[in-house]
Design a protein around this motif. Sequence first.
Motif, mmCIF file in Angstrom:
data_model
loop_
_atom_site.group_PDB
_atom_site.id
_atom_site.type_symbol
_atom_site.label_atom_id
_atom_site.label_comp_id
_atom_site.label_asym_id
_atom_site.label_seq_id
_atom_site.Cartn_x
_atom_site.Cartn_y
_atom_site.Cartn_z
ATOM 1 N N THR A 20 -9.149 -11.103 4.524
ATOM 2 C CA THR A 20 -8.139 -10.085 4.266
ATOM 3 C C THR A 20 -7.377 -9.755 5.547
ATOM 4 N N GLN A 31 -6.929 -4.863 0.769
ATOM 5 C CA GLN A 31 -6.616 -5.495 -0.519
ATOM 6 C C GLN A 31 -5.596 -6.615 -0.347
ATOM 7 N N THR A 85 0.834 -1.206 0.000
ATOM 8 C CA THR A 85 0.000 0.000 0.000
ATOM 9 C C THR A 85 0.869 1.257 0.000
ATOM 10 N N LYS A 92 -5.286 -9.838 0.453
ATOM 11 C CA LYS A 92 -6.195 -10.978 0.576
ATOM 12 C C LYS A 92 -5.402 -12.273 0.740
#
Length: 336
Positions: free
Chosen positions: A214, A144, A82, A146
């Motif tokens: 997640t 996100q 990220t 996952k």
Amino acid sequence: MTTKIIFGSNKLGNIRNEQLQATLVKFKLGTLLSAKKTEQGAMGQTMFIISTKGEFVFKGNPLYKGQLEEEKYFIEQLRQRTEVPVPIPYLIDDSTDIFGWKYALMPLLKGKHLTDSTLQHTMNTKDKCSIAQSIADALFAFHQWKVEDFGELDTHTLKITPFKTGYYQWLFDRILFWLEDARKYSKVTHDDLQWTKNLLEDSKEAFQRITSPTFVMGDFKPGNFLVQQKESSWSISGVFDFTNSFFGDPVSDLVKMLTYYLDNNEKVVAKHLVDAYFDKLTNKVDSITRLKVHMLHQKVLDWGNAKATKTVTWYDELPFYHWAGEYTQAMEDLFR
């Protein structure tokens, strides 16, 4: 270890300047100028350090074996996955010669806590909604990451250990266990238990339909992130403290901030947060149903802790299902 409820900590105790200087020497981080314990650190594990090479956060006396290594892993993974600012590099001293226990050093991130008094006196609703938007963006970015299994990180292998009974059963059992535990300190009636069981039963299918667990921070609250204003908008300038992180249902990360906004009579901001986050989801109905259960989970923990420590006296005569029900109902109301 991250999913266990920790009620106390080892705390730092008395730290001498010469010990802090020794840590700076180990990592070639200059000469100590000043140090003080943090006000926001609920577990008493952290200090601010200023040296000739910069500003740092010191974290020591781990709560459990592998805590620092686990947090370092999460931080490094999130940095790769990220653009959300996290404290990196996260430096760990594996030896115990200075303090008798391990410790970590990380850079002090810029920004202010949401609860900072100067911010509270200067922010308007537009500013608060801008921050809520940035919270939604940061959490969605985290989510996100996952994985295939619901579970927690093994601090030795840094691999996921799946929940033995499955995710929703683990969560449901956990809620009922802590509600039963609260009977030691407060009145928990048959009606309270039945209301809780009904809510869990009604949500079972929504949990069974989760196909992709997640990363979940597990403790996203005002004390664990910083914000900065850039021109007319606000952004998250740092997120830290990943001691409670695991792999589960992403919407659970919204609960502590929604509680904060509701408790401060900021329903408009709370609605902005859920709208900003849920606009990114495809299956909103199931997510809303699950959000109510995660709020219930938090309220069970809050109720038990408050009654056990007698730190607050709110709703002394109000049944648990009535008090917690106001929060779970608020989850539905935010989507109207």
